[in-house]
Design an enzyme around this catalytic site. Structure first.
Site, PDB file in Angstrom:
ATOM      1  N   PHE A  12       0.838  -1.211   0.000  1.00 44.66           N
ATOM      2  CA  PHE A  12       0.000   0.000   0.000  1.00 44.66           C
ATOM      3  C   PHE A  12       0.874   1.263   0.000  1.00 44.66           C
ATOM      4  O   PHE A  12       0.895   2.028  -0.977  1.00 44.66           O
ATOM      5  CB  PHE A  12      -0.923  -0.076   1.225  1.00 44.66           C
ATOM      6  CG  PHE A  12      -1.585   1.208   1.603  1.00 44.66           C
ATOM      7  CD1 PHE A  12      -2.275   1.965   0.661  1.00 44.66           C
ATOM      8  CD2 PHE A  12      -1.523   1.670   2.925  1.00 44.66           C
ATOM      9  CE1 PHE A  12      -2.894   3.159   1.032  1.00 44.66           C
ATOM     10  CE2 PHE A  12      -2.136   2.850   3.294  1.00 44.66           C
ATOM     11  CZ  PHE A  12      -2.812   3.604   2.337  1.00 44.66           C
ATOM     12  N   THR A  36       2.723 -10.079   1.247  1.00 50.18           N
ATOM     13  CA  THR A  36       1.514  -9.277   1.503  1.00 50.18           C
ATOM     14  C   THR A  36       1.278  -8.241   0.399  1.00 50.18           C
ATOM     15  O   THR A  36       0.182  -7.716   0.282  1.00 50.18           O
ATOM     16  CB  THR A  36       1.583  -8.550   2.867  1.00 50.18           C
ATOM     17  OG1 THR A  36       2.763  -7.737   2.893  1.00 50.18           O
ATOM     18  CG2 THR A  36       1.617  -9.525   4.024  1.00 50.18           C
ATOM     19  N   VAL A  58      14.012  -9.289   1.329  1.00 50.84           N
ATOM     20  CA  VAL A  58      15.139  -8.512   1.873  1.00 50.84           C
ATOM     21  C   VAL A  58      15.756  -9.123   3.131  1.00 50.84           C
ATOM     22  O   VAL A  58      16.771  -8.627   3.615  1.00 50.84           O
ATOM     23  CB  VAL A  58      14.753  -7.032   2.149  1.00 50.84           C
ATOM     24  CG1 VAL A  58      14.382  -6.324   0.871  1.00 50.84           C
ATOM     25  CG2 VAL A  58      13.653  -6.919   3.203  1.00 50.84           C
ATOM     26  N   SER A  76       7.274  -4.836   5.117  1.00 49.54           N
ATOM     27  CA  SER A  76       6.856  -5.473   6.379  1.00 49.54           C
ATOM     28  C   SER A  76       5.360  -5.711   6.335  1.00 49.54           C
ATOM     29  O   SER A  76       4.616  -4.887   5.813  1.00 49.54           O
ATOM     30  CB  SER A  76       7.131  -4.569   7.591  1.00 49.54           C
ATOM     31  OG  SER A  76       6.664  -5.196   8.780  1.00 49.54           O
ATOM     32  N   LYS A 106      25.323   1.577   3.346  1.00 52.85           N
ATOM     33  CA  LYS A 106      26.726   1.890   3.670  1.00 52.85           C
ATOM     34  C   LYS A 106      27.610   1.661   2.442  1.00 52.85           C
ATOM     35  O   LYS A 106      28.424   2.499   2.074  1.00 52.85           O
ATOM     36  CB  LYS A 106      27.141   0.978   4.830  1.00 52.85           C
ATOM     37  CG  LYS A 106      28.519   1.189   5.360  1.00 52.85           C
ATOM     38  CD  LYS A 106      28.594   0.578   6.759  1.00 52.85           C
ATOM     39  CE  LYS A 106      29.959   0.013   7.070  1.00 52.85           C
ATOM     40  NZ  LYS A 106      30.186  -1.341   6.558  1.00 52.85           N
ATOM     41  N   TYR A 146       5.687  -7.393  15.892  1.00 54.95           N
ATOM     42  CA  TYR A 146       5.765  -6.192  15.037  1.00 54.95           C
ATOM     43  C   TYR A 146       6.415  -5.050  15.808  1.00 54.95           C
ATOM     44  O   TYR A 146       7.380  -4.435  15.349  1.00 54.95           O
ATOM     45  CB  TYR A 146       4.354  -5.817  14.602  1.00 54.95           C
ATOM     46  CG  TYR A 146       4.257  -4.651  13.639  1.00 54.95           C
ATOM     47  CD1 TYR A 146       4.790  -4.732  12.353  1.00 54.95           C
ATOM     48  CD2 TYR A 146       3.599  -3.478  14.009  1.00 54.95           C
ATOM     49  CE1 TYR A 146       4.681  -3.664  11.467  1.00 54.95           C
ATOM     50  CE2 TYR A 146       3.475  -2.416  13.129  1.00 54.95           C
ATOM     51  CZ  TYR A 146       4.011  -2.520  11.848  1.00 54.95           C
ATOM     52  OH  TYR A 146       3.891  -1.465  10.977  1.00 54.95           O
ATOM     53  N   TYR A 160      23.899   2.458  13.238  1.00 52.97           N
ATOM     54  CA  TYR A 160      24.608   2.655  11.956  1.00 52.97           C
ATOM     55  C   TYR A 160      24.904   4.141  11.745  1.00 52.97           C
ATOM     56  O   TYR A 160      25.936   4.505  11.208  1.00 52.97           O
ATOM     57  CB  TYR A 160      23.797   2.095  10.780  1.00 52.97           C
ATOM     58  CG  TYR A 160      24.218   0.692  10.409  1.00 52.97           C
ATOM     59  CD1 TYR A 160      23.899  -0.373  11.237  1.00 52.97           C
ATOM     60  CD2 TYR A 160      24.951   0.444   9.253  1.00 52.97           C
ATOM     61  CE1 TYR A 160      24.297  -1.665  10.913  1.00 52.97           C
ATOM     62  CE2 TYR A 160      25.350  -0.838   8.929  1.00 52.97           C
ATOM     63  CZ  TYR A 160      25.024  -1.886   9.758  1.00 52.97           C
ATOM     64  OH  TYR A 160      25.430  -3.160   9.439  1.00 52.97           O
TER      65      TYR A 160
END
Ligand code: UDP
Length: 328
Positions: A12, A36, A58, A76, A106, A146, A160
């Site tokens: 979405f 999804t 991923v 997700s 990176k 979640y 990071y």
């Protein structure tokens, strides 16, 4: 020409972001494992020479050839029904997936924006929720997979940034709605719209006194775009502060759709937040952003979208079957 990698591109929000960046003259690389997401959301982009698509998960090593200037990590499951059905994948995409994309950022010297969520505030004890609130999350409850994945995602992103000097951005997304929401994802807006269109009663969970604040997708995407291009590193809430109880919202939907169905009450799911409203002071001050689309206007567009679905789509089995993915 700047290039941007968008994960969750067939979802979405991801698909609307693809449109936004194409419209603003970027080269867009979409990535999705389609658990999804749905290719229907981006099929109009396949003929565009500045759009590429990779069918990839991923949580596995991510390779993208050539230069990448920006990465937006939107892959997700994002509805309670989905992440209850695929809890391990939900944890993996927020943790392992984020780690892979930070590594890619990176390597490519790209700026990365991470999609976080109001769920990091859990069932909030502070109202409205500002970015300074640390949250009230049940780590081991059904939503924990979640919420904690997203909280870890924020931590590793800041690590990071601090340790590797990576350019990072974090958006905390509050309830967002609009065309291309999956009809059977269990979220309240597709649920009510589908029920009204099928001539079923509207299912309000609990007594309907819990509140949500719904943001139209165009506003949300605009806020995310502005945050990416800003130089602000800490998390920013993006959402619409206009709060409504779910019961009042059900009544609004009945009025909008003209359905003569009733409201029926079902048990409140465990750890369902009782109230949720974003404090958007930061977004206003730092990004000069605030939502422009009223709920009446946004819901009208959204209803038109659901009305355009075919009978087959409208009556397709209630929830998506994820059984084959649970072996992953
Ligand atoms: N909800 C409801 N009926 C439904 C689906 C959801 O009353 O058929 C309620 C749900 O319990 C929650 C609110 O609507 O209080 C928003 O639910 P949603 O799943 O859209 O998002 P989230 O809980 O993640 O904000």
């Amino acid at each position: 020409m700047k290039s941007v990698l968008i994960t969750g591109a067939a979802g979405f929000l991801g698909s609307h972001l693809c449109d936004k960046f194409i419209d603003n003259g970027y080269k867009v690389i979409g990535m999705d494992n389609l658990i999804t997401g749905d290719l229907k959301n981006i099929e109009h982009l396949f003929k565009n020479e500045y759009f590429d698509f990779y069918h990839h998960d991923v949580t596995k090593f991510v390779h993208v050839p050539g230069k990448v200037d920006y990465i937006l990590h939107f892959a997700s499951p994002a509805s309670p029904i989905d992440y209850l059905k695929i809890p391990i994948q939900t944890l993996k995409v927020g943790s392992l997936g984020t780690h892979n994309l930070l590594g890619l950022a990176k390597e490519k010297k790209a700026r990365i924006l991470i999609a976080s969520t109001s769920e990091v505030y859990g069932d909030p004890l502070v109202h409205p929720q500002s970015e300074e609130y640390y949250g009230n999350v049940n780590t081991i409850g059904p939503r924990g997979v979640y919420d904690e994945a997203k909280r870890f995602q924020e931590s590793i992103t800041m690590a990071y940034h601090r340790f590797h000097g990576l350019e990072t951005r974090i958006v905390r997304i509050f309830n967002t709605y609009g065309p291309r929401m999956r009809l059977n994802d269990g979220r309240v807006i597709p649920a009510f719209m589908g029920q009204a269109l099928r001539g079923e009663d509207l299912t309000v969970f609990g007594d309907g006194s819990q509140t949500r604040s719904f943001c139209y997708v165009d506003d949300q995407v605009d806020g995310i775009y502005k945050l990416l291009l800003s130089d602000y590193v800490l998390p920013v809430n993006i959402g619409n502060p206009h709060e409504i109880s779910i019961l009042d919202f059900a009544k609004e939907i009945i009025k909008l759709t003209g359905t003569d169905q009733k409201i029926v009450y079902k048990p409140l799911p465990k750890d369902d937040p009782l109230q949720r409203q974003p404090d958007i002071t930061k977004a206003k001050e730092i990004l000069g952003w605030e939502p422009k689309v009223s709920r009446a206007e946004g819901m009208k567009h959204t209803y038109e979208y659901f009305q355009s679905l075919t009978e087959e789509e409208l009556f397709r089995s209630e929830h998506k079957d994820f059984s084959k993915h649970n072996r992953l």
